[in-house]
Design an enzyme around this catalytic site. Structure first.
Site, PDB file in Angstrom:
ATOM      1  N   LYS A  69       0.834  -1.202   0.000  1.00 56.98           N
ATOM      2  CA  LYS A  69       0.000   0.000   0.000  1.00 56.98           C
ATOM      3  C   LYS A  69       0.869   1.253   0.000  1.00 56.98           C
ATOM      4  O   LYS A  69       0.663   2.170  -0.793  1.00 56.98           O
ATOM      5  CB  LYS A  69      -0.948  -0.011   1.196  1.00 56.98           C
ATOM      6  CG  LYS A  69      -1.918   1.168   1.218  1.00 56.98           C
ATOM      7  CD  LYS A  69      -2.940   1.039   2.336  1.00 56.98           C
ATOM      8  CE  LYS A  69      -4.017   0.059   1.988  1.00 56.98           C
ATOM      9  NZ  LYS A  69      -5.153   0.081   2.958  1.00 56.98           N
ATOM     10  N   GLU A  78       9.745  -5.763   4.542  1.00 56.60           N
ATOM     11  CA  GLU A  78      10.003  -7.084   3.979  1.00 56.60           C
ATOM     12  C   GLU A  78       9.777  -7.084   2.472  1.00 56.60           C
ATOM     13  O   GLU A  78      10.574  -7.641   1.701  1.00 56.60           O
ATOM     14  CB  GLU A  78       9.098  -8.132   4.639  1.00 56.60           C
ATOM     15  CG  GLU A  78       9.252  -8.258   6.138  1.00 56.60           C
ATOM     16  CD  GLU A  78       8.241  -7.408   6.912  1.00 56.60           C
ATOM     17  OE1 GLU A  78       7.909  -7.780   8.047  1.00 56.60           O
ATOM     18  OE2 GLU A  78       7.793  -6.369   6.372  1.00 56.60           O
ATOM     19  N   ARG A 114      -5.919  -7.546   4.980  1.00 59.45           N
ATOM     20  CA  ARG A 114      -6.409  -8.921   5.000  1.00 59.45           C
ATOM     21  C   ARG A 114      -7.695  -9.098   4.209  1.00 59.45           C
ATOM     22  O   ARG A 114      -8.180 -10.216   4.048  1.00 59.45           O
ATOM     23  CB  ARG A 114      -6.571  -9.396   6.441  1.00 59.45           C
ATOM     24  CG  ARG A 114      -7.447  -8.512   7.309  1.00 59.45           C
ATOM     25  CD  ARG A 114      -7.217  -8.826   8.790  1.00 59.45           C
ATOM     26  NE  ARG A 114      -7.870  -7.892   9.681  1.00 59.45           N
ATOM     27  CZ  ARG A 114      -7.379  -6.695  10.032  1.00 59.45           C
ATOM     28  NH1 ARG A 114      -6.241  -6.279   9.508  1.00 59.45           N
ATOM     29  NH2 ARG A 114      -8.014  -5.920  10.880  1.00 59.45           N
ATOM     30  N   GLU A 162      -5.894 -11.309  13.343  1.00 57.46           N
ATOM     31  CA  GLU A 162      -5.493  -9.915  13.194  1.00 57.46           C
ATOM     32  C   GLU A 162      -6.698  -8.992  13.356  1.00 57.46           C
ATOM     33  O   GLU A 162      -6.561  -7.865  13.843  1.00 57.46           O
ATOM     34  CB  GLU A 162      -4.833  -9.687  11.832  1.00 57.46           C
ATOM     35  CG  GLU A 162      -4.109  -8.343  11.721  1.00 57.46           C
ATOM     36  CD  GLU A 162      -3.243  -8.236  10.477  1.00 57.46           C
ATOM     37  OE1 GLU A 162      -2.070  -8.697  10.534  1.00 57.46           O
ATOM     38  OE2 GLU A 162      -3.712  -7.728   9.451  1.00 57.46           O
ATOM     39  N   HIS A 171      -3.824 -37.919  11.547  1.00 54.84           N
ATOM     40  CA  HIS A 171      -2.609 -38.614  11.978  1.00 54.84           C
ATOM     41  C   HIS A 171      -1.648 -37.667  12.686  1.00 54.84           C
ATOM     42  O   HIS A 171      -0.467 -37.979  12.849  1.00 54.84           O
ATOM     43  CB  HIS A 171      -1.931 -39.263  10.767  1.00 54.84           C
ATOM     44  CG  HIS A 171      -2.764 -40.339  10.157  1.00 54.84           C
ATOM     45  ND1 HIS A 171      -2.667 -41.667  10.515  1.00 54.84           N
ATOM     46  CD2 HIS A 171      -3.758 -40.291   9.237  1.00 54.84           C
ATOM     47  CE1 HIS A 171      -3.537 -42.382   9.829  1.00 54.84           C
ATOM     48  NE2 HIS A 171      -4.210 -41.567   9.035  1.00 54.84           N
ATOM     49  N   LYS A 227       7.553  -4.380  14.294  1.00 52.87           N
ATOM     50  CA  LYS A 227       8.221  -3.841  13.102  1.00 52.87           C
ATOM     51  C   LYS A 227       9.117  -2.665  13.462  1.00 52.87           C
ATOM     52  O   LYS A 227      10.243  -2.530  12.957  1.00 52.87           O
ATOM     53  CB  LYS A 227       7.174  -3.412  12.066  1.00 52.87           C
ATOM     54  CG  LYS A 227       6.473  -4.557  11.368  1.00 52.87           C
ATOM     55  CD  LYS A 227       5.583  -4.030  10.260  1.00 52.87           C
ATOM     56  CE  LYS A 227       4.998  -5.143   9.428  1.00 52.87           C
ATOM     57  NZ  LYS A 227       4.206  -4.638   8.290  1.00 52.87           N
TER      58      LYS A 227
END
Length: 501
Positions: free
Chosen positions: A166, A172, A227, A312, A343, A470
């Site tokens: 954005k 990152e 999200r 979040e 399992h 961050k």
């Protein structure tokens, strides 16, 4: 049961009778769930901490459905960008948009993190049978090993990068974008950047500074939370993989669920009832976690997407007015695909000391050529939910073991084979995995998350908890560069030890 948009939801294995259902619906009315739904769809600024509307539903609304918010027709904006996306996606798919060396693009790399990665990656992998465009790869982790693993498979002259951020400053994402740019320019020169990089961003100046033109920049808006952004230009890589027609079918499935959510009375409203059941299990029966078991290998990443959406959004400890919550908010959400989970962690679900409610998700029809294995998959899903509900009594165990054990040996063996039962689950059937039904499934969980936030009286649309770590990472990096910063003793010692490796 409730049926909507091709999805069939059975919650008869939940510990809910008519009195409980009535009380939960009374809670929904007390919290004005219907009013909040109307306010969201009307474009009111219900994200009050950031003074923003919440309009991810507008991203899948039809062109004819006008919505004016703050003096702007949002629907016009959405479809203007969708049309640009479709034109660009088709030009890449048909080979009319070419690389700096005049070659067609065989591979697309989506660089983003959080909502700019989890949603597109999940949808791409779930709908892989419907993709017929270039191969799409996803890079999110700042760990360079992920980028290296992707780039070593690719040819620079045939690779298109989509950088999704954005602000175009996400640490990152920009670290990976800059590394990818260096990889490209070493092979093709600096001029190749303009041909091989596309941006999805709201920050035109930062995009231009990177070397990407306005023609290759696709916008989205402040009212699109990360999200919830996969439905926007953040899904450009998806549209290239699927093609515009299938992409729109996926949007249509979500829009169908939006209409159901907006217009259906609460008692028959699928997202509302799912949320009420979640509150019943969490706040009244004390369940600390929620399990999601999707019986389809192609839904392998669904839980990862859902974790961000739910935790979040609702991982908060204060009400909308800032006062402390007096009840627990979101449980930890986790799970895996069936039958793998059987399992791994199903032992705990059946016989553990705590109860963990389960959502079973079952696409009934397979998309592979082995019908007998699909029958086994369906049988396992239905059997697991039945076993959680039914359990096995000590007398039933004794009957099974007679002949194998007698006397004290029999009684010693019995407790280990008893299943307490009465463990809650819901089962959600969908006809098959396809764009329409996946869109409806995703929108269902989005709306369930929103209703939960109303019931808990929290803001589901900010995420301040993401920011602190961050910012501290930047402080630690300054310390790694030898700059004088203040670190707590533990972190300082860990950094000192790390520097010795």
């Amino acid at each position: 049961m409730i049926e909507a948009c091709g999805l069939y939801f059975d919650y008869s294995k939940q510990p809910v009778d008519q009195a409980v259902a009535d009380a939960l619906l009374a809670l929904a009315n007390e919290r004005d769930v219907s009013g909040w739904i109307a306010r969201m769809f009307a474009g009111e600024h219900i994200n009050h901490t950031e003074n923003r509307a919440v309009l991810h539903t507008a991203l899948r609304a039809p062109r004819s459905e006008a919505l004016v918010v703050d003096g702007q027709n949002v629907t016009d904006d959405v479809h203007r960008v969708l049309d640009r996306m479709a034109a660009f996606a088709e030009s890449v798919r048909q080979g009319t948009y070419r690389s700096a060396t005049g070659e067609t693009f065989t591979d697309v790399v989506n660089i983003g993190i959080g909502g700019s990665d989890l949603g597109p990656r999940m949808v791409n992998e779930t709908l892989i049978d419907f993709t017929d465009g270039p191969n799409v790869h996803y890079v999110a982790n700042v760990d360079g090993a992920q980028l290296e693993a992707v780039l070593k498979m690719l040819e620079p002259a045939q690779t298109l990068f989509i950088v999704t951020s954005k602000t175009f400053t996400t640490l990152e994402t920009m670290a990976n974008a800059n590394a990818a740019r260096r990889w490209l320019t070493v092979a093709l020169g600096d001029n190749a950047v303009a041909h091989h990089f596309v941006a999805v961003s709201t920050h035109a100046e930062e995009v231009r500074r990177f070397g990407i033109s306005a023609d290759c920049t696709f916008e989205f808006w402040d009212w699109v939370g990360g999200r919830y952004s996969v439905w926007s230009a953040v899904g450009l890589a998806l549209m290239i993989a699927l093609g515009p027609e299938r992409f729109r079918a996926w949007l249509n499935g979500a829009n169908a669920m939006d209409r159901h959510f907006r217009t259906t009375p609460l008692r028959s409203n699928l997202p509302v009832m799912m949320a009420l059941l979640a509150v019943w299990n969490r706040n009244f029966l004390g369940a600390a976690t929620q399990v999601v078991a999707a019986y389809a290998q192609k839904l392998e990443r669904f839980v990862a997407w859902l974790q961000q959406l739910e935790m979040e959004s609702n991982g908060k400890s204060v009400h909308r007015d800032g006062s402390a919550l007096q009840a627990h908010s979101t449980p930890a959400l986790w799970g895996d695909v069936g039958t793998n989970g059987q399992h791994a962690f199903f032992q705990m679900l059946h016989q553990g000391s705590e109860v963990h409610p389960v959502d079973f998700i079952l696409p009934v029809l397979g998309t592979h050529p082995w019908p007998e294995q699909q029958r086994m998959l369906v049988a396992n899903c239905l059997a697991q939910s039945a076993a959680l509900m039914r359990g096995k009594t000590a007398d039933e165990v004794r009957q099974e073991l007679r002949g194998q054990f007698e006397g004290e040996a029999l009684e010693a063996a019995v407790p280990h084979r008893v299943f307490p039962g009465n463990r809650p689950s819901s089962t959600l059937l969908m006809p098959q995995i396809d764009p329409y039904h996946l869109g409806a499934l995703m929108a269902l969980y989005e709306h369930r998350t929103f209703v939960l936030s109303i019931l808990w009286d929290i803001n589901a649309f900010d995420q301040w908890g993401v920011e602190l770590g961050k910012k501290l990472a930047q402080t630690v990096m300054k310390a790694m560069d030898g700059k004088p910063v203040e670190l707590d003793p533990s972190t300082a010692e860990l950094l000192k030890k790390a520097s010795t490796y």
